[in-house]
Write an enzyme that holds these catalytic residues in place. Structure first.
Site, PDB file in Angstrom:
ATOM      1  N   TYR A   7      29.648  54.235  31.532  1.00 30.17           N
ATOM      2  CA  TYR A   7      28.412  54.964  31.194  1.00 30.17           C
ATOM      3  C   TYR A   7      27.208  54.537  32.033  1.00 30.17           C
ATOM      4  O   TYR A   7      27.282  53.601  32.799  1.00 30.17           O
ATOM      5  CB  TYR A   7      28.149  54.983  29.689  1.00 30.17           C
ATOM      6  CG  TYR A   7      27.977  53.704  28.888  1.00 30.17           C
ATOM      7  CD1 TYR A   7      27.699  52.485  29.457  1.00 30.17           C
ATOM      8  CD2 TYR A   7      28.073  53.785  27.491  1.00 30.17           C
ATOM      9  CE1 TYR A   7      27.522  51.371  28.656  1.00 30.17           C
ATOM     10  CE2 TYR A   7      27.884  52.667  26.684  1.00 30.17           C
ATOM     11  CZ  TYR A   7      27.609  51.458  27.280  1.00 30.17           C
ATOM     12  OH  TYR A   7      27.417  50.360  26.498  1.00 30.17           O
ATOM     13  N   GLU A   8      26.142  55.298  31.923  1.00 32.04           N
ATOM     14  CA  GLU A   8      24.943  55.108  32.779  1.00 32.04           C
ATOM     15  C   GLU A   8      25.276  55.228  34.259  1.00 32.04           C
ATOM     16  O   GLU A   8      24.722  54.506  35.087  1.00 32.04           O
ATOM     17  CB  GLU A   8      24.289  53.752  32.519  1.00 32.04           C
ATOM     18  CG  GLU A   8      23.479  53.685  31.259  1.00 32.04           C
ATOM     19  CD  GLU A   8      22.412  54.770  31.216  1.00 32.04           C
ATOM     20  OE1 GLU A   8      22.306  55.424  30.187  1.00 32.04           O
ATOM     21  OE2 GLU A   8      21.733  54.991  32.226  1.00 32.04           O
ATOM     22  N   GLY A   9      26.182  56.137  34.601  1.00 34.35           N
ATOM     23  CA  GLY A   9      26.664  56.275  35.982  1.00 34.35           C
ATOM     24  C   GLY A   9      27.855  55.377  36.182  1.00 34.35           C
ATOM     25  O   GLY A   9      27.724  54.153  36.145  1.00 34.35           O
TER      26      GLY A   9
END
Lengths: 593, 593
Positions: free
Chosen positions: B441-443
């Site tokens: 997550y978050e890229g």
């Protein structure tokens, strides 16, 4: 859903691991290539169509202990029955008791497929096969007559009862005890933990092989005996009779393999039977139990290695399929309309190719190990010894490298799925959860490394490992001689890896010879990985050379090159850690307080 | 149970990441070392004593959706309230709205402790902090007045609503839409998935930041706007009023972070409110939403990186404690009676030291990133630009290297526990389950690598990265000049790693400049790891040099040497994969079919 890669499996068996040549040379009796193909095709069908769907539901449901009974997931008892009726349990079993006595290679290939479809399900027969082997090799005729037929057919399953709370890697300290009661019978008392499929509802009887200590036994590993303890005592007509004094006290709540009941077993608690103590029969000689257990453990280790291959294959299939379907962003050079399938992104392609290479490399290592076992059985004298040593050398690598690959590849598979990979319903997470046990059980991978360095390297004074490395050099030379530009720098990379392996091997043998065991052991795990990686390079090259020569090898050549140019460079670092890491490790113990 | 390593955290902040010098130079206002110590000590106490026990039970219980309401684990709402009352939510928050405006470094250190105690719990404030930042930087005065005070205190939590089923890494294709309704208000319609703490019972209101598209917006990422959508509309007196038209449709069944509800949110379904459409307020300008989101995403990426550090620390603590307690076998040279603690076995020691080195290395990287952010705020002109570039460069490495370390270290932690590691009650498995989301997550870490190579390396025409590498050279030179034999070959190893990093950097910059982007991206992930490993070596050396000079550094010197001599050699292989791996990767695409 998993689809068995039957062609890839056949290719690896025949052209990488040596089955093709052995068949041609008639070393495996009247076994034909056609029969091999037919067996693999049917195993693949059963695994993909029958097991895989229940593998997913079985993971969600899990095994449960209800009122003292272990309930396996819905459909599993029927699935197990159908699987036994296909004759799969007796593939390598002794012919005298209904087995087909086929080569181990075939069973290992089949095990890969069962495990890829459901590792939790495949554990039941994996344990049974180990028990069959122990009874076949070390049991009395009476034990064989009473138990083997039903075990070979799979009607009765088997277990291995080794671990106790304080005795895991070190079995010498186990406390379970056995009392002689005459007529070759014993009463067993004690508690065993982590007993896979120790209790369940899928078979009519369960045959426990139990390590225990006699009252007058010497301390340590030389005082351990092996006993066969059936769940139900066997009547004169061979049918299951009175319940024996053994039961499942609890099952574990585990990270993975939820469908496989992991049991705490209590022997001799007086819960069942008129007299206290579980009735057991000696397997092999008194106080020689560990040796009996080790015979079967070697094959069990290979069987666990193949679990790593299986999970890696299944995880790779799922990730490749997802990466072709899922679109996101535009990969460099993407000419299509809209977003590209993520497989077009270089980073995703790198991940998937790494997964492929590790899967195929570990598969080849496991199959080559099985081949060595097979040939050690059909050859004699020096040749048999050489094959047995090859098998001994390959076993810890097959177990450790493949199970590490299973974990790593499953983790990469989650990553390829992005956020969906973290959602249980996607199925990618299950592979990581299941895979994570394989580096632990049947001897942790750290124990495998100790075995490799201290017991396997010294075989025939180092000649076994040196001969093997010599063969790998032969592969690198063939690769260099192929002069095929598509191999890129594969030959140089493989040669460099082999040189690293050789240097580390020489250093370890010298260090062991000098009695500096702690120093040698400090590098055992990096050495084990170094060996596995080098073998991966060599076996991918072997396959690519075999395929290239018949003109259909573009993919194999490309994967060989990818592995050589992207994965093999790690061998230099591993070699450094082996030959130069011990001093810093010793010095850094202070960090651990 | 997790115990916050307050001293280690303080040492890394002060002597590795630069806080000590910044305090001495008075760059951080009137913040004193004593206040820093007091904050860290109290955060450590709260994390270890208050959060950690509920982290374990919360994992077992998980968040549940019952009759449309999300119920967090037992005790969590009260825990969250106590945590807010400690002022922890506003540590870096704006002073105008009740925050303490302390440096990011302190918050990052505190976040490490919250996450180590319970990553699932810590996610709630992590998301709120991101939302506070977005509103602070881009919101109108009215929005700030209405929402910030309650968000800074933590009474109201925040969320980030980005992902849609078809739009994850590529937000340009999102479909949620916004309609103008006058007076700066909008109605939002759409479905968002994977919304962390999107709905729960621990706060009085939830402030959603939502990306959506206006009817006349251009296609792609330039047509995305950011809206603030409260769960409850706010009354004139500031209290939560009418329910807005947004609700949680379902929560995910995930591999880990079970206590954190991961929600599918439906906006504008007409379920709540008189008029259809969730009422929202524009944050920043129309169609500039992605830029607003990126401002906060950089810090969120660092906050995810610190989750990797946190899990690595907690997993290492547990494994070290177990390895000291558990006895098994006799390690070489063991003189004690009976079996040795397994920590005495060289292979276990190697594993634990690797865990330590990765934990401390990734911690230093994250703290250094936070320090760069802090200094970019308190400096001006060229200096501020240089610090901002340093932060930009470090962010993808902090996110990816640390989260990979989190997964790897958690997996090693399971391995150290042997069979017990696979049992959920032991707690080691939870770390792996929780850690596994952080690289996604978050890229995803693959997206981080693309960011690092294509956007961060070219900063100031490569001067930013070259300057950084120059500083690392300085560390290696100091190490060489130290002439301390206890460092072994650390200086040579670190120099070699830096040379690898430099060669790979030069190659990437040339390749990008030549427009060969696909080739550069093929090596992005190995490059990212190469950078992280080299920084690990450099930061461990920085700490060891600082500690050695005050005579208390034996442990730091030993760990620096262990990492240099056992882990850094991998940089050569990574460099090879960067500068030489692309061709073989391209050629091997055929394997993926």
């Amino acid at each position: 859903m998993y689809k068995a890669p039957v062609e890839e499996i056949a290719f690896t068996l025949n052209h990488v691991a040596g089955l093709g040549a052995a068949l041609e040379e008639g070393r495996l009796g009247d076994l034909s290539g056609d029969l091999v193909d037919a067996i693999l095709a049917e195993a693949g069908r059963f695994a993909g169509e029958e097991i895989a769907p229940l593998g997913e539901s079985g993971d969600r449901e899990g095994a449960r202990l209800v009122d003292g009974k272990v309930i396996t997931p819905k459909g599993w008892p029927a699935l197990y029955k159908a699987w036994c009726e296909g004759g799969w349990n007796g593939l390598t079993g002794p012919q005298d008791f209904g087995g087909q006595a086929l080569p181990h290679m075939l069973n290992v290939a089949a095990l890969e497929m069962w495990n890829a479809a459901s590792m939790a399900f495949a554990l039941a027969p994996t344990l049974t096969m180990g028990a069959i082997e122990a009874v076949s090799k070390h049991g009395s005729d009476e034990l064989k007559q009473t138990f083997l037929e039903k075990m070979v057919s799979g009607e009765w399953t088997g277990t291995m009862n080794l671990t106790e709370p304080h005795a895991g890697s070190d079995l010498g300290v186990l406390k379970s005890r056995a009392e002689r009661v005459g007529d070759g019978a014993y009463r067993i008392f004690g508690q065993k933990i982590f007993i896979t499929w120790g209790e369940h509802d899928a078979a009519d009887n369960i045959i426990h092989l139990v390590l225990a200590r006699l009252p007058d036994a010497p301390a340590g590993t030389r005082g351990i005996s092996l006993f066969l303890v059936p769940k139900f005592l066997v009547n004169a007509d061979g049918s299951p009779g009175e319940r024996n004094d053994v039961f499942c006290h609890s099952i574990e709540h585990k990270l993975g393999i939820h469908g496989s009941p992991t049991c705490t077993m209590i022997f001799g608690d007086g819960k069942f039977g008129a007299e206290k103590g579980a009735l057991g029969y000696l397997v092999g000689e008194e106080n020689k139990g560990l040796a009996c257990m080790f015979t079967m453990m070697n094959n069990a280790r290979l069987a666990v290695g193949i679990q790593g291959v299986a999970i890696a294959e299944a995880a790779t299939q799922k990730a490749v399929a997802y990466a072709k379907e899922r679109t996101q962003g535009k990969a460099p050079g993407w000419q299509g309309s809209g977003m590209s399938p993520i497989i077009e992104h270089p980073d995703i392609a790198r991940t998937l190719l790494t997964m492929k290479a590790l899967t195929q490399g570990s598969r080849a290592i496991c199959y080559a190990c099985a081949h060595a076992i097979d040939l050690s059985h059909v050859t004699e004298g020096e040749e048999a010894k050489a094959w047995a040593e090859r098998a001994a050398l390959l076993t810890p690598i097959a177990k450790s490298f493949s199970t590490d690959a299973g974990v790593d590849v499953a983790s990469m598979g989650i990553q390829v799925h992005g956020g969906m990979g973290f959602i249980e319903e996607t199925g990618a997470a299950r592979y990581l959860r299941d895979a994570r046990i394989a580096p632990i059980y049947e001897g942790t991978n750290g124990i495998q490394a100790i075995d490799l360095v201290t017991r396997k390297l010294p075989l025939s004074d180092g000649a076994a490992v040196r001969g093997f490395i010599g063969e790998l050099r032969g592969v690198a030379e063939k690769l260099a001689a192929s002069n095929d530009a598509a191999f890129g720098t594969s030959a140089e990379r493989l040669s460099a890896a082999i040189a690293d392996l050789e240097a580390a091997t020489d250093w370890l043998l010298e260090t062991l010879a000098a009695g500096r065991q702690a120093e040698a052991l400090a590098g055992a795990t990096p050495y084990q990985r170094l060996f596995g990686l080098t073998l991966t390079g060599a076996y991918l090259a072997t396959g690519a050379l075999a395929a290239a020569s018949d003109g259909a090898g573009e993919k194999r050549v490309a994967l060989c090159r990818f592995a050589a140019e992207n994965l093999l460079a790690e061998t230099a670092a591993l070699k450094d850690a082996v030959v130069g890491g011990a001093a810093s490790l010793e010095a850094a113990r202070v960090v651990l307080g």
